[in-house]
Design a protein around this motif. Sequence first.
Motif, PDB file in Angstrom:
ATOM      1  N   ARG A   1       0.590  -1.275   0.033  1.00 23.98           N
ATOM      2  CA  ARG A   1      -0.077  -0.083   0.011  1.00 23.98           C
ATOM      3  C   ARG A   1       0.915   1.234  -0.103  1.00 23.98           C
ATOM      4  N   PHE A   2       2.007   1.193   0.591  1.00 23.71           N
ATOM      5  CA  PHE A   2       3.015   2.164   0.726  1.00 23.71           C
ATOM      6  C   PHE A   2       3.440   2.596  -0.700  1.00 23.71           C
ATOM      7  N   GLU A   3       3.718   1.655  -1.532  1.00 23.25           N
ATOM      8  CA  GLU A   3       4.110   1.765  -2.862  1.00 23.25           C
ATOM      9  C   GLU A   3       3.162   2.269  -3.733  1.00 23.25           C
ATOM     10  N   GLN A   4       1.710   1.759  -3.565  1.00 18.40           N
ATOM     11  CA  GLN A   4       0.453   2.392  -4.146  1.00 18.40           C
ATOM     12  C   GLN A   4       0.449   3.912  -3.875  1.00 18.40           C
ATOM     13  N   LEU A   5       0.707   4.133  -2.750  1.00 17.06           N
ATOM     14  CA  LEU A   5       0.314   5.574  -2.231  1.00 17.06           C
ATOM     15  C   LEU A   5       1.344   6.556  -2.850  1.00 17.06           C
ATOM     16  N   THR A   6       2.727   5.954  -2.888  1.00 14.64           N
ATOM     17  CA  THR A   6       3.790   6.881  -2.949  1.00 14.64           C
ATOM     18  C   THR A   6       4.660   6.574  -4.162  1.00 14.64           C
ATOM     19  N   HIS A   7       4.320   5.517  -5.150  1.00 21.07           N
ATOM     20  CA  HIS A   7       4.759   5.052  -6.356  1.00 21.07           C
ATOM     21  C   HIS A   7       6.313   4.998  -6.126  1.00 21.07           C
ATOM     22  N   ARG A   8       6.785   4.285  -4.733  1.00 21.20           N
ATOM     23  CA  ARG A   8       8.100   4.159  -4.554  1.00 21.20           C
ATOM     24  C   ARG A   8       7.908   3.200  -3.305  1.00 21.20           C
ATOM     25  N   ASP A   9       8.766   1.951  -3.606  1.00 20.14           N
ATOM     26  CA  ASP A   9       8.925   1.191  -2.389  1.00 20.14           C
ATOM     27  C   ASP A   9      10.195   1.170  -1.398  1.00 20.14           C
ATOM     28  N   ARG A  10       9.698   2.184  -0.505  1.00 19.84           N
ATOM     29  CA  ARG A  10      10.731   2.750   0.444  1.00 19.84           C
ATOM     30  C   ARG A  10      10.133   2.661   1.875  1.00 19.84           C
ATOM     31  N   LEU A  11       9.252   1.720   2.130  1.00 19.65           N
ATOM     32  CA  LEU A  11       8.471   1.794   3.669  1.00 19.65           C
ATOM     33  C   LEU A  11       9.617   1.346   4.493  1.00 19.65           C
ATOM     34  N   PRO A  12      10.672   0.331   4.341  1.00 18.58           N
ATOM     35  CA  PRO A  12      11.910   0.019   5.278  1.00 18.58           C
ATOM     36  C   PRO A  12      12.751   1.330   5.417  1.00 18.58           C
ATOM     37  N   ASP A  13      12.944   2.156   4.722  1.00 24.94           N
ATOM     38  CA  ASP A  13      13.678   3.238   4.697  1.00 24.94           C
ATOM     39  C   ASP A  13      12.970   4.311   5.984  1.00 24.94           C
ATOM     40  N   VAL A  14      11.662   4.433   5.616  1.00 29.64           N
ATOM     41  CA  VAL A  14      10.961   5.136   6.497  1.00 29.64           C
ATOM     42  C   VAL A  14      10.962   4.860   7.986  1.00 29.64           C
ATOM     43  N   LEU A  15      10.754   3.614   8.151  1.00 29.70           N
ATOM     44  CA  LEU A  15      10.699   3.087   9.450  1.00 29.70           C
ATOM     45  C   LEU A  15      12.214   3.308  10.191  1.00 29.70           C
ATOM     46  N   ALA A  16      13.397   2.855   9.454  1.00 28.81           N
ATOM     47  CA  ALA A  16      14.438   2.973   9.777  1.00 28.81           C
ATOM     48  C   ALA A  16      15.014   4.442  10.058  1.00 28.81           C
ATOM     49  N   GLY A  17      14.477   5.369   9.444  1.00 31.31           N
ATOM     50  CA  GLY A  17      14.680   6.516   9.525  1.00 31.31           C
ATOM     51  C   GLY A  17      13.754   6.934  11.070  1.00 31.31           C
ATOM     52  N   LEU A  18      12.720   6.608  11.076  1.00 30.51           N
ATOM     53  CA  LEU A  18      12.094   7.097  12.446  1.00 30.51           C
ATOM     54  C   LEU A  18      12.847   6.391  13.892  1.00 30.51           C
ATOM     55  N   LYS A  19      13.201   5.157  13.715  1.00 25.23           N
ATOM     56  CA  LYS A  19      13.983   4.704  14.666  1.00 25.23           C
ATOM     57  C   LYS A  19      15.404   5.505  14.871  1.00 25.23           C
ATOM     58  N   ALA A  20      16.013   5.936  13.796  1.00 28.42           N
ATOM     59  CA  ALA A  20      17.303   6.603  13.872  1.00 28.42           C
ATOM     60  C   ALA A  20      16.854   8.136  14.692  1.00 28.42           C
TER      61      ALA A  20
END
Length: 364
Positions: free
Chosen positions: A164-183
């Motif tokens: 769904r993230f890719e559908q909304l953003t046209h990019r497969d980057r959800l793991p990067d976002v979650l890693a950024g939150l943790k960082a």
Amino acid sequence: MPPDDATGRSTVGRVTTHSPLPDPVVRAPAPAPGTGGLVDRHGRTATDLRVSLTDRCNLRCTYCMPPEGLQWLPKVEQLTDEEVVRLVRIGVEQLGIREVRFTGGEPLLRPGLTGIVAATTALAPRPEVSLTTNAIGLSRMAPALADAGLDRLNVSLDTLDRERFEQLTHRDRLPDVLAGLKAAKDAGLTPVKVNAVLLRGINEDDAVPLLEYCLEHGYELRFIEQMPLDAHHAWTRGEMVTAEDILARLTAAHTLVPDVEERGAAPAERWLVDGTDLTVGVIASVTRSFCGACDRTRLTADGQIRNCLFARDESDLRTAMREGATDAELADRWRIATLTKLPGHGIDDPSFLQPSRPMSAIGG
């Protein structure tokens, strides 16, 4: 037995919402040229500056821009790092700005971001400095931003489902976002806030999972009603997921009690979750507007002052600055731009026209 109200109906799972803030009234005359802060004709004072550092973004969120992207600003039209810092300094030193939020587009794409943040946190009086980001690249940049003095940040995240993230953003980057939150949390950039927009028929089911994820990880979740700021002008109020829709979904799974802490100029109405001190907020920009307490002014990446997110007009500081205007002259131009701020955004008015610039070019 669950408590009942006067009609005998159960009150379990129900939410008491806050009334919308009243429209402002004229409270004070405008300051004389060369004096005072950013006061409009309705008595509101802008102390919160939103600075867009770029109109570019590495996602293509469907409520913001088309999959192919937009025509970006030419570099020559964008403010340089030194120009950004100069205007922020004028705002802080001469105009009473106390909070500075860097936005985009995606501000992490700005090469000089950490230097701009460091220069801003070095100002006196020191403003509170924050960042709104999609968090792509944040896992690498969070320590440097913390070292530069960044106080906190907001991360845009609309779903925890990878497809769904890719559908909304046209990019497969959800793991990067979650890693950024943790960082960000690990770097001490707290409270880490998560901003979510729900779209009817697409990610409405993500309301509760997003809340539970944020509660588990110690992030502060804020749902934002979709606003008419998309590049393709496809927004319609009838298709918008409203604050009431969001609260109905949340209260089906959790008990929410209004937070009694004074809201002030904060855009989010907040609720305490399940008897704890953890909160969830809803920013009802459309259905329960808070224009009467607005304290914001905006600077676009190309040096235009916007006194409202939905303003149709802008005031050009870049040209005056490049033609040799003094700090005092730029401050007066900013004051004049603030005076014309309307009492409200007018979305409910039949004559409302969506701004020609999309959110990515304005800065949130």
